[in-house]
Design an enzyme around this catalytic site. Structure first.
Site, short mmCIF file in Angstrom:
data_model
loop_
_atom_site.label_atom_id
_atom_site.label_comp_id
_atom_site.label_asym_id
_atom_site.label_seq_id
_atom_site.Cartn_x
_atom_site.Cartn_y
_atom_site.Cartn_z
N CYS A 173 -16.19 2.55 1.01
CA CYS A 173 -15.05 1.68 1.32
C CYS A 173 -14.62 1.81 2.77
CB CYS A 173 -13.88 2.01 0.39
SG CYS A 173 -13.46 3.76 0.35
N GLN A 187 -10.38 -3.65 -2.87
CA GLN A 187 -11.64 -3.09 -2.34
C GLN A 187 -12.81 -3.40 -3.29
OE1 GLN A 187 -12.25 -1.13 0.63
NE2 GLN A 187 -14.36 -1.54 0.01
N ASP A 228 -16.95 8.13 -1.14
CA ASP A 228 -15.64 7.97 -0.50
C ASP A 228 -15.27 9.33 0.09
OD1 ASP A 228 -13.09 7.08 0.22
OD2 ASP A 228 -12.28 7.17 -1.82
N ARG A 236 -13.83 -7.68 2.78
CA ARG A 236 -12.41 -7.45 2.50
C ARG A 236 -11.61 -8.71 2.88
NH1 ARG A 236 -10.26 -2.65 2.24
NH2 ARG A 236 -8.81 -3.76 0.90
N HIS A 272 -7.44 0.88 -6.18
CA HIS A 272 -7.65 0.11 -4.94
C HIS A 272 -8.40 -1.18 -5.31
CE1 HIS A 272 -7.86 -0.84 -0.85
NE2 HIS A 272 -8.74 0.01 -0.41
N ARG A 295 0.87 -1.19 0.00
CA ARG A 295 0.00 0.00 0.00
C ARG A 295 0.90 1.22 0.00
NH1 ARG A 295 -5.12 1.88 3.65
NH2 ARG A 295 -6.07 0.42 2.20
#
Ligand code: CP
Ligand code: NVA
Length: 330
Positions: free
Chosen positions: A272, A138, A231, A317, A135, A108
């Site tokens: 998310c 996700q 988001d 996740r 991402h 990440r």
């Protein structure tokens, strides 16, 4: 035609066919069921994975750690400080070192080119746990959630409200294009996704039957939506100075009950996470003091409503990240 992802990196959804994405979703469903029923078989015994984080994380880190533990693999966490990476050692050299010790590497960070470079030089599968651009893990969790709730992906209308050129806007657009969905970036023109990526997604859409739209009008965009996604307005790594402009630009795109009522009656609200839906965080307090807002990208009412599947996404996740590890190094 069978699907075999052994040895593959998971860097962005553009690298995967719809069939391969569906395979990962099916494997996630199976692994979730196996865990729920106590029938999980450990397919990663004797493997070790490195978890590199240049940015903070709750969900992604825990999903990789618990997913690996469930499957019998060992993990080593390398945080934003405490390793030589970036300061004294290049991406290429770090990749070559980690590739000799680990069976897979999660990364990440900031630049997509860094995660691509890790994959090019390590010789083992590398998994993108978020970059400024994408991402992808996700999206697997989000699509598993939609499938669980709606029984399908194809043809569903997903509206992303907010900073549509951030990692989530980009990845959802690609994911929807791949899976034959109707994607709408509901955002002011200033934050529409990069035109090259839009063109790429429109090309993919010709094959899959997807629809890709950019729409600044909130009511037009959210009309009859099956899922409304949002988001944070300012992503990790962006300078503090952008808050002022971003708040002004995105306040009209806040997901509220008016927007939800304009969508299908059984619309899903998705995020998310982490989300600014109340004042119970340091950042929300600061924004409240500066701009007088009590909630940002989503109202507390919507966040806590029956439409909200945000914690289902969070749980998924784990199952989807586990599937990525099992499929690529299992
Ligand atoms: N959604 C997500 O990636 O959360 P974390 O930042 O907590 O990993
Ligand atoms: N766009 C957000 C996503 C967090 C999961 C960020 O990059 O901070």
């Amino acid at each position: 035609m069978s699907v075999n992802l052994k040895g593959r990196s998971f860097l962005k959804l553009l690298d995967f066919t719809p069939r391969e994405i569906q395979y990962l979703l099916d494997l996630s469903r199976d692994l979730k069921r196996a865990k729920y029923t106590g029938n999980e078989h450990q397919l990663l015994k004797g493997k070790n994975v490195a978890l590199m984080f240049q940015k903070d994380s709750t969900r992604t880190r825990c999903a990789f750690e618990v997913g690996a533990m469930d499957q019998g693999a060992g993990t080593v966490y390398l945080g934003p400080s405490g390793s030589q990476f970036g300061k004294k050692e290049s991406v290429e050299d770090t990749a070559k070192v980690l590739g000799r010790m680990f069976d897979g590497i999660e990364f990440r960070g900031y630049k997509q080119t860094d995660v691509e470079s890790l994959a090019a030089h390590s010789g083992v599968p590398v998994w993108n746990g978020l970059t400024d651009e994408f991402h992808p893990t996700q999206i697997l969790a989000d699509f598993l959630t939609i499938q669980e709730e709606k029984g399908k992906l194809k043809g569903l209308k997903l509206v992303f409200c907010g900073d549509a050129r951030n990692n989530m806007g980009n990845s959802l657009m690609v994911g929807c294009a791949k899976m034959g969905m109707h994607f709408v970036a509901c955002a002011p023109k200033e934050v529409w996704p990069d035109s090259k990526l839009v063109e790429q997604c429109q090309e993919i859409a010709k094959e899959t039957g997807a629809i890709i739209e950019l729409e600044a009008d909130v009511m037009k965009a959210s009309k009859d939506a099956d899922a409304i996604y949002t988001d944070v307005w300012v992503s990790m790594g962006e300078p503090k100075e952008v808050w002022d402009q971003r708040v002004k630009l995105l306040q009209p795109y806040q997901v509220n009950m008016k927007m939800i009522q304009n969508a299908k009656p059984d619309v899903l609200f998705m995020h998310c996470l982490p989300a600014f839906h109340d004042l119970n965080t340091e950042t929300a307090q600061q924004v409240h003091e500066q701009f007088g807002l009590n909630e940002m990208e989503v109202t507390d009412e919507v966040f806590r409503s029956k439409h909200s599947v945000v914690f289902e996404e969070a749980e998924n996740r784990l199952h989807t990240i586990k599937a990525v590890m099992v499929a690529t190094i299992g």
